[in-house]
Design an enzyme around this catalytic site. Structure first.
Site, short mmCIF file in Angstrom:
data_model
loop_
_atom_site.label_atom_id
_atom_site.label_comp_id
_atom_site.label_asym_id
_atom_site.label_seq_id
_atom_site.Cartn_x
_atom_site.Cartn_y
_atom_site.Cartn_z
N ASP A 1 3.09 1.12 1.48
CA ASP A 1 3.29 1.73 0.17
C ASP A 1 2.86 0.85 -0.99
O ASP A 1 3.27 1.09 -2.13
CB ASP A 1 4.77 2.10 0.00
CG ASP A 1 5.15 3.32 0.81
OD1 ASP A 1 4.42 4.32 0.75
OD2 ASP A 1 6.17 3.27 1.53
N ASP B 1 1.38 10.75 3.25
CA ASP B 1 1.64 10.01 2.01
C ASP B 1 0.67 8.84 1.84
O ASP B 1 0.39 8.42 0.70
CB ASP B 1 3.06 9.44 2.00
CG ASP B 1 4.13 10.38 2.52
OD1 ASP B 1 3.85 11.13 3.47
OD2 ASP B 1 5.26 10.35 1.99
#
Length: 404
Positions: free
Chosen positions: A128, A186
Protein backbone atom coordinates in the site's frame (compact mmCIF):
# COMPACT_ATOMS: atom_id res chain seq x y z
CA UNK A 1 -10.85 19.86 -16.52
CA UNK A 2 -10.90 21.59 -19.89
CA UNK A 3 -13.89 19.52 -21.00
CA UNK A 4 -16.02 21.20 -18.36
CA UNK A 5 -15.31 24.62 -19.81
CA UNK A 6 -16.02 23.25 -23.28
CA UNK A 7 -19.48 22.26 -22.12
CA UNK A 8 -20.06 25.73 -20.64
CA UNK A 9 -18.78 27.43 -23.76
CA UNK A 10 -21.03 25.27 -25.91
CA UNK A 11 -24.02 26.10 -23.73
CA UNK A 12 -23.22 29.82 -23.94
CA UNK A 13 -22.86 29.64 -27.71
CA UNK A 14 -26.21 27.94 -28.09
CA UNK A 15 -27.89 30.58 -25.96
CA UNK A 16 -26.43 33.44 -27.97
CA UNK A 17 -26.29 32.19 -31.51
CA UNK A 18 -28.29 28.99 -31.60
CA UNK A 19 -25.66 27.25 -33.77
CA UNK A 20 -28.41 25.67 -35.82
CA UNK A 21 -29.58 23.44 -32.97
CA UNK A 22 -33.16 22.55 -32.17
CA UNK A 23 -35.09 24.21 -29.36
CA UNK A 24 -34.86 21.03 -27.27
CA UNK A 25 -31.09 20.91 -27.70
CA UNK A 26 -30.82 24.57 -26.72
CA UNK A 27 -32.89 23.93 -23.61
CA UNK A 28 -30.73 20.93 -22.69
CA UNK A 29 -27.60 23.06 -23.01
CA UNK A 30 -29.02 25.82 -20.86
CA UNK A 31 -30.10 23.24 -18.28
CA UNK A 32 -26.61 21.69 -18.24
CA UNK A 33 -25.02 25.10 -17.64
CA UNK A 34 -27.48 25.81 -14.82
CA UNK A 35 -26.74 22.45 -13.17
CA UNK A 36 -23.00 23.09 -13.33
CA UNK A 37 -23.33 26.57 -11.86
CA UNK A 38 -25.35 25.18 -8.96
CA UNK A 39 -22.92 22.32 -8.37
CA UNK A 40 -19.98 24.74 -8.44
CA UNK A 41 -21.49 26.55 -5.48
CA UNK A 42 -22.34 23.30 -3.70
CA UNK A 43 -18.80 22.01 -4.14
CA UNK A 44 -17.23 25.28 -2.99
CA UNK A 45 -19.37 25.18 0.13
CA UNK A 46 -18.42 21.54 0.72
CA UNK A 47 -14.71 22.30 0.39
CA UNK A 48 -15.08 25.09 2.93
CA UNK A 49 -16.82 22.61 5.22
CA UNK A 50 -14.00 20.12 4.68
CA UNK A 51 -11.40 22.65 5.80
CA UNK A 52 -13.42 23.45 8.93
CA UNK A 53 -13.93 19.76 9.65
CA UNK A 54 -10.24 18.95 9.37
CA UNK A 55 -9.37 21.80 11.69
CA UNK A 56 -11.81 20.27 14.16
CA UNK A 57 -10.35 16.81 13.57
CA UNK A 58 -6.94 18.07 14.66
CA UNK A 59 -8.36 18.57 18.15
CA UNK A 60 -9.34 14.89 18.35
CA UNK A 61 -6.04 13.38 17.24
CA UNK A 62 -3.58 12.19 19.85
CA UNK A 63 0.20 12.47 19.48
CA UNK A 64 1.54 10.24 16.68
CA UNK A 65 -1.95 9.28 15.50
CA UNK A 66 -3.47 9.31 12.01
CA UNK A 67 -7.26 9.42 11.51
CA UNK A 68 -8.85 6.12 10.55
CA UNK A 69 -12.61 6.35 11.20
CA UNK A 70 -15.26 7.51 13.67
CA UNK A 71 -18.08 5.59 15.33
CA UNK A 72 -21.10 7.90 15.65
CA UNK A 73 -23.06 5.56 17.92
CA UNK A 74 -20.39 5.79 20.64
CA UNK A 75 -18.72 9.09 19.66
CA UNK A 76 -15.47 7.14 19.42
CA UNK A 77 -12.71 8.53 17.23
CA UNK A 78 -10.46 5.77 15.91
CA UNK A 79 -6.91 6.47 14.80
CA UNK A 80 -3.95 4.46 13.57
CA UNK A 81 -0.19 4.50 13.43
CA UNK A 82 1.79 5.45 10.34
CA UNK A 83 2.00 1.81 9.19
CA UNK A 84 -1.75 1.52 8.56
CA UNK A 85 -2.55 1.55 4.84
CA UNK A 86 -4.67 4.71 5.14
CA UNK A 87 -2.06 6.90 6.84
CA UNK A 88 -1.19 8.91 3.72
CA UNK A 89 -4.72 10.08 3.04
CA UNK A 90 -4.76 12.52 5.96
CA UNK A 91 -1.80 14.68 4.84
CA UNK A 92 -2.92 14.23 1.25
CA UNK A 93 -6.37 15.65 2.00
CA UNK A 94 -4.86 18.52 3.97
CA UNK A 95 -2.59 19.36 1.03
CA UNK A 96 -5.52 19.29 -1.40
CA UNK A 97 -7.54 21.59 0.86
CA UNK A 98 -4.64 24.00 1.28
CA UNK A 99 -4.19 23.99 -2.49
CA UNK A 100 -7.84 25.00 -2.89
CA UNK A 101 -7.64 27.83 -0.38
CA UNK A 102 -4.40 28.73 1.39
CA UNK A 103 -4.64 28.01 5.09
CA UNK A 104 -1.50 28.00 7.23
CA UNK A 105 -3.09 25.79 9.87
CA UNK A 106 -3.88 23.09 7.32
CA UNK A 107 -0.42 23.35 5.78
CA UNK A 108 1.31 23.16 9.15
CA UNK A 109 -0.68 20.07 10.08
CA UNK A 110 0.06 18.44 6.72
CA UNK A 111 3.79 18.96 7.26
CA UNK A 112 3.55 17.52 10.77
CA UNK A 113 1.79 14.41 9.45
CA UNK A 114 4.33 14.03 6.64
CA UNK A 115 7.14 14.11 9.17
CA UNK A 116 5.49 11.27 11.12
CA UNK A 117 4.89 9.31 7.94
CA UNK A 118 8.29 9.51 6.23
CA UNK A 119 9.73 6.46 8.02
CA UNK A 120 7.31 4.26 6.05
CA UNK A 121 9.44 4.77 2.93
CA UNK A 122 11.41 1.74 4.16
CA UNK A 123 8.34 -0.44 4.81
CA UNK A 124 8.58 -3.58 2.64
CA UNK A 125 5.78 -5.44 4.45
CA UNK A 126 2.95 -3.73 2.57
CA UNK A 127 1.84 -3.18 -1.01
CA UNK A 128 0.00 0.00 0.00
CA UNK A 129 2.94 2.37 -0.35
CA UNK A 130 1.23 4.08 -3.26
CA UNK A 131 -1.70 4.99 -1.03
CA UNK A 132 0.55 5.80 1.90
CA UNK A 133 3.39 7.68 0.24
CA UNK A 134 2.19 8.90 -3.17
CA UNK A 135 -1.11 10.36 -1.97
CA UNK A 136 0.91 12.23 0.65
CA UNK A 137 4.46 12.91 -0.50
CA UNK A 138 3.44 12.76 -4.15
CA UNK A 139 1.13 15.71 -3.61
CA UNK A 140 3.72 17.42 -1.43
CA UNK A 141 6.36 17.11 -4.17
CA UNK A 142 3.90 18.28 -6.85
CA UNK A 143 3.20 21.44 -4.86
CA UNK A 144 6.73 21.99 -3.52
CA UNK A 145 9.39 19.87 -5.28
CA UNK A 146 11.85 19.55 -2.43
CA UNK A 147 14.77 17.12 -2.87
CA UNK A 148 13.80 15.47 0.44
CA UNK A 149 10.36 14.59 -0.90
CA UNK A 150 11.90 13.20 -4.07
CA UNK A 151 14.24 10.91 -2.15
CA UNK A 152 11.42 9.68 0.08
CA UNK A 153 9.29 8.82 -2.95
CA UNK A 154 12.16 7.03 -4.71
CA UNK A 155 12.86 4.93 -1.63
CA UNK A 156 9.15 4.18 -1.33
CA UNK A 157 9.13 2.93 -4.91
CA UNK A 158 12.14 0.71 -4.15
CA UNK A 159 10.34 -0.74 -1.14
CA UNK A 160 7.19 -1.40 -3.16
CA UNK A 161 9.20 -3.00 -5.97
CA UNK A 162 10.71 -5.47 -3.52
CA UNK A 163 7.30 -7.20 -3.39
CA UNK A 164 7.27 -7.95 -7.13
CA UNK A 165 7.66 -11.54 -8.36
CA UNK A 166 8.87 -12.28 -11.88
CA UNK A 167 7.33 -15.76 -11.65
CA UNK A 168 3.87 -14.38 -10.89
CA UNK A 169 4.20 -11.14 -12.78
CA UNK A 170 2.62 -9.11 -10.00
CA UNK A 171 3.29 -7.30 -6.74
CA UNK A 172 2.25 -9.30 -3.70
CA UNK A 173 -0.53 -7.65 -1.72
CA UNK A 174 -0.95 -9.54 1.54
CA UNK A 175 1.62 -11.75 3.19
CA UNK A 176 0.13 -15.16 3.87
CA UNK A 177 1.15 -18.82 3.83
CA UNK A 178 4.31 -19.80 1.99
CA UNK A 179 2.36 -21.50 -0.80
CA UNK A 180 0.03 -18.50 -1.34
CA UNK A 181 0.68 -15.35 -3.37
CA UNK A 182 -2.26 -13.00 -2.84
CA UNK A 183 -2.94 -10.08 -5.18
CA UNK A 184 -5.92 -7.77 -4.73
CA UNK A 185 -7.48 -5.38 -7.25
CA UNK A 186 -6.69 -2.49 -4.87
CA UNK A 187 -3.02 -2.92 -5.84
CA UNK A 188 -3.69 -1.17 -9.16
CA UNK A 189 -3.77 2.06 -7.16
CA UNK A 190 -0.13 1.71 -6.10
CA UNK A 191 1.33 1.67 -9.60
CA UNK A 192 1.30 5.44 -10.06
CA UNK A 193 4.16 5.68 -7.56
CA UNK A 194 6.25 3.38 -9.75
CA UNK A 195 5.56 5.41 -12.88
CA UNK A 196 6.58 8.54 -11.01
CA UNK A 197 9.83 6.88 -9.91
CA UNK A 198 10.83 6.04 -13.48
CA UNK A 199 10.09 9.60 -14.59
CA UNK A 200 12.13 10.96 -11.67
CA UNK A 201 15.15 8.63 -11.98
CA UNK A 202 15.21 7.43 -15.58
CA UNK A 203 15.27 3.85 -14.26
CA UNK A 204 12.74 1.86 -16.30
CA UNK A 205 12.61 -0.97 -13.76
CA UNK A 206 9.74 0.66 -11.89
CA UNK A 207 7.79 1.31 -15.11
CA UNK A 208 8.28 -2.26 -16.27
CA UNK A 209 6.99 -3.67 -12.96
CA UNK A 210 3.88 -1.50 -13.17
CA UNK A 211 3.19 -2.64 -16.75
CA UNK A 212 3.64 -6.31 -15.89
CA UNK A 213 1.41 -6.06 -12.83
CA UNK A 214 -1.35 -4.31 -14.80
CA UNK A 215 -1.16 -6.88 -17.61
CA UNK A 216 -1.29 -9.82 -15.20
CA UNK A 217 -4.29 -8.22 -13.51
CA UNK A 218 -6.15 -7.80 -16.81
CA UNK A 219 -5.51 -11.45 -17.60
CA UNK A 220 -6.71 -12.90 -14.32
CA UNK A 221 -8.81 -10.49 -12.29
CA UNK A 222 -11.65 -9.76 -14.69
CA UNK A 223 -14.75 -11.74 -15.61
CA UNK A 224 -16.48 -11.79 -19.00
CA UNK A 225 -18.82 -9.00 -17.91
CA UNK A 226 -15.75 -6.85 -17.01
CA UNK A 227 -16.39 -7.00 -13.27
CA UNK A 228 -13.43 -7.81 -11.07
CA UNK A 229 -12.63 -10.41 -8.47
CA UNK A 230 -11.22 -8.95 -5.28
CA UNK A 231 -8.44 -11.48 -4.56
CA UNK A 232 -6.41 -13.75 -6.83
CA UNK A 233 -4.25 -16.39 -5.15
CA UNK A 234 -1.33 -17.40 -7.35
CA UNK A 235 1.10 -20.27 -6.98
CA UNK A 236 4.31 -18.42 -6.05
CA UNK A 237 6.48 -20.96 -7.89
CA UNK A 238 4.56 -21.33 -11.16
CA UNK A 239 2.48 -18.18 -11.35
CA UNK A 240 -0.65 -20.26 -11.98
CA UNK A 241 -3.95 -19.08 -10.52
CA UNK A 242 -4.93 -21.20 -7.52
CA UNK A 243 -8.07 -19.39 -6.42
CA UNK A 244 -10.30 -16.43 -7.25
CA UNK A 245 -12.24 -15.06 -4.31
CA UNK A 246 -13.39 -12.08 -2.30
CA UNK A 247 -12.38 -10.71 1.08
CA UNK A 248 -14.49 -7.58 1.53
CA UNK A 249 -17.27 -8.32 -0.95
CA UNK A 250 -20.50 -10.27 -0.56
CA UNK A 251 -19.33 -13.45 -2.30
CA UNK A 252 -16.48 -14.79 -4.42
CA UNK A 253 -18.43 -14.21 -7.63
CA UNK A 254 -19.97 -10.87 -6.63
CA UNK A 255 -18.82 -7.41 -7.70
CA UNK A 256 -17.58 -5.59 -4.60
CA UNK A 257 -18.20 -1.91 -5.36
CA UNK A 258 -14.97 -0.41 -4.12
CA UNK A 259 -13.01 -3.09 -5.93
CA UNK A 260 -14.63 -2.01 -9.20
CA UNK A 261 -13.74 1.59 -8.32
CA UNK A 262 -10.07 0.73 -7.70
CA UNK A 263 -9.88 -1.01 -11.07
CA UNK A 264 -11.51 1.89 -12.91
CA UNK A 265 -9.20 4.44 -11.36
CA UNK A 266 -6.11 2.25 -11.78
CA UNK A 267 -6.56 1.61 -15.50
CA UNK A 268 -7.42 5.24 -16.16
CA UNK A 269 -4.01 6.10 -14.67
CA UNK A 270 -2.41 3.36 -16.77
CA UNK A 271 -3.72 4.96 -19.94
CA UNK A 272 -2.76 8.46 -18.81
CA UNK A 273 0.87 7.40 -18.39
CA UNK A 274 1.35 4.91 -21.22
CA UNK A 275 -1.23 5.99 -23.82
CA UNK A 276 -1.64 2.27 -24.55
CA UNK A 277 -5.16 1.74 -25.92
CA UNK A 278 -5.60 -1.61 -24.15
CA UNK A 279 -5.62 0.20 -20.81
CA UNK A 280 -8.15 2.72 -22.08
CA UNK A 281 -10.29 -0.16 -23.32
CA UNK A 282 -10.07 -1.77 -19.88
CA UNK A 283 -11.01 1.43 -18.08
CA UNK A 284 -13.97 1.95 -20.43
CA UNK A 285 -15.11 -1.65 -19.94
CA UNK A 286 -15.07 -1.24 -16.15
CA UNK A 287 -16.84 2.12 -16.33
CA UNK A 288 -19.55 0.70 -18.54
CA UNK A 289 -20.02 -2.28 -16.22
CA UNK A 290 -20.54 0.09 -13.29
CA UNK A 291 -22.70 2.67 -15.02
CA UNK A 292 -24.94 0.22 -16.89
CA UNK A 293 -25.45 -2.15 -13.97
CA UNK A 294 -29.16 -2.57 -13.14
CA UNK A 295 -28.37 -2.29 -9.42
CA UNK A 296 -26.70 1.12 -9.70
CA UNK A 297 -29.07 3.63 -8.05
CA UNK A 298 -30.31 6.69 -9.92
CA UNK A 299 -28.14 8.92 -7.75
CA UNK A 300 -25.11 6.88 -8.97
CA UNK A 301 -23.70 6.12 -5.48
CA UNK A 302 -23.29 2.33 -5.52
CA UNK A 303 -24.39 -0.19 -2.96
CA UNK A 304 -21.41 -1.71 -1.17
CA UNK A 305 -21.61 -4.73 -3.49
CA UNK A 306 -23.46 -4.79 -6.81
CA UNK A 307 -24.73 -8.27 -5.96
CA UNK A 308 -25.62 -7.73 -2.29
CA UNK A 309 -28.75 -9.80 -1.63
CA UNK A 310 -31.04 -7.19 -0.03
CA UNK A 311 -30.78 -4.40 -2.61
CA UNK A 312 -32.38 -1.81 -2.39
CA UNK A 313 -32.18 -2.21 1.37
CA UNK A 314 -28.40 -2.53 1.43
CA UNK A 315 -25.93 0.13 2.52
CA UNK A 316 -24.36 2.37 -0.09
CA UNK A 317 -20.63 2.99 -0.01
CA UNK A 318 -19.88 6.69 -0.30
CA UNK A 319 -16.14 5.98 -0.62
CA UNK A 320 -16.71 3.90 -3.75
CA UNK A 321 -18.84 6.69 -5.20
CA UNK A 322 -16.11 9.26 -4.56
CA UNK A 323 -13.41 7.12 -6.18
CA UNK A 324 -15.59 6.41 -9.23
CA UNK A 325 -16.50 10.08 -9.64
CA UNK A 326 -12.86 11.15 -9.57
CA UNK A 327 -11.88 8.47 -12.08
CA UNK A 328 -14.76 9.26 -14.44
CA UNK A 329 -13.88 12.94 -14.55
CA UNK A 330 -10.41 12.03 -15.79
CA UNK A 331 -11.59 9.25 -18.09
CA UNK A 332 -14.11 11.60 -19.72
CA UNK A 333 -11.20 13.45 -21.30
CA UNK A 334 -9.73 10.35 -22.94
CA UNK A 335 -12.71 9.04 -24.89
CA UNK A 336 -14.86 10.34 -27.75
CA UNK A 337 -17.10 13.35 -27.14
CA UNK A 338 -20.39 11.50 -26.67
CA UNK A 339 -19.02 8.90 -24.28
CA UNK A 340 -16.98 11.55 -22.47
CA UNK A 341 -20.07 13.69 -21.96
CA UNK A 342 -21.88 10.69 -20.50
CA UNK A 343 -19.05 9.90 -18.07
CA UNK A 344 -18.84 13.56 -17.10
CA UNK A 345 -22.57 13.79 -16.40
CA UNK A 346 -22.56 10.58 -14.37
CA UNK A 347 -19.69 11.93 -12.27
CA UNK A 348 -21.62 15.15 -11.89
CA UNK A 349 -24.63 13.22 -10.58
CA UNK A 350 -22.42 11.38 -8.09
CA UNK A 351 -20.99 14.67 -6.83
CA UNK A 352 -24.43 16.24 -6.60
CA UNK A 353 -25.44 13.35 -4.35
CA UNK A 354 -22.28 13.15 -2.27
CA UNK A 355 -22.27 16.88 -1.49
CA UNK A 356 -25.78 16.90 0.00
CA UNK A 357 -26.56 16.90 3.71
CA UNK A 358 -27.28 13.18 3.52
CA UNK A 359 -23.56 12.53 3.00
CA UNK A 360 -21.73 15.65 4.22
CA UNK A 361 -21.29 16.02 7.96
CA UNK A 362 -22.33 19.08 9.90
CA UNK A 363 -19.44 21.09 11.31
CA UNK A 364 -18.11 19.69 14.55
CA UNK A 365 -19.65 16.25 14.02
CA UNK A 366 -18.53 12.97 12.45
CA UNK A 367 -15.23 13.07 14.31
CA UNK A 368 -14.05 15.79 11.95
CA UNK A 369 -14.41 13.63 8.85
CA UNK A 370 -16.25 15.16 5.90
CA UNK A 371 -18.05 12.27 4.23
CA UNK A 372 -20.55 10.01 5.97
CA UNK A 373 -21.78 6.50 5.10
CA UNK A 374 -18.65 4.68 4.04
CA UNK A 375 -18.52 0.88 4.09
CA UNK A 376 -15.22 -0.75 4.91
CA UNK A 377 -15.51 -4.49 5.52
CA UNK A 378 -19.01 -5.88 6.00
CA UNK A 379 -17.96 -9.57 6.14
CA UNK A 380 -15.88 -8.78 9.23
CA UNK A 381 -18.35 -6.17 10.54
CA UNK A 382 -15.56 -3.61 10.47
CA UNK A 383 -16.02 0.08 9.56
CA UNK A 384 -19.66 -0.29 8.51
CA UNK A 385 -21.63 2.89 7.73
CA UNK A 386 -18.93 5.19 9.09
CA UNK A 387 -16.62 7.85 7.67
CA UNK A 388 -13.46 6.59 5.99
CA UNK A 389 -10.33 8.65 5.50
CA UNK A 390 -9.96 7.56 1.87
CA UNK A 391 -13.57 8.52 1.19
CA UNK A 392 -12.69 12.08 2.18
CA UNK A 393 -9.50 12.07 0.11
CA UNK A 394 -11.11 10.97 -3.14
CA UNK A 395 -14.17 13.17 -2.69
CA UNK A 396 -11.97 16.23 -2.21
CA UNK A 397 -9.90 15.17 -5.23
CA UNK A 398 -13.04 14.70 -7.33
CA UNK A 399 -14.41 18.09 -6.31
CA UNK A 400 -11.15 19.81 -7.21
CA UNK A 401 -11.05 18.00 -10.55
CA UNK A 402 -14.59 19.15 -11.24
CA UNK A 403 -13.76 22.78 -10.46
CA UNK A 404 -10.57 22.65 -12.54
Amino acid sequence: MKKRWCFLALAAGLMVAGCGKSTAEKEDSVKAATVEEGLDKQISSTLDRAAAQYEYMMTRLTEGEFPKTYHPDTDKFEGSGSGWWCSGFYPGTLLYLNEYQKDEQLKKEALRALDMLKKEQFNTRTHDLGFMMYCSFGNAFRLDPKPEYKEILIQSAKSLSSRFSEKVGAIKSWDSRKDDYLVIIDNMMNLELLFWATAATGDSTYYDIAIKHADTTIENHFREDNSSYHVINYDPETGEVQQKRTAQGYADESAWARGQAWGLYGYTVMYRVTKDEKYLDQAVAIADFILNHPNLPEDKVPYWDFDAPEIPNELKDSSAGAIIASALLELSGYVDADKGKGYYQDAETMLQTLTTDEYIAEHGTNGGFLLKHGVGHIPENSEVDVPLTYGDYYLVEAMLRYLD
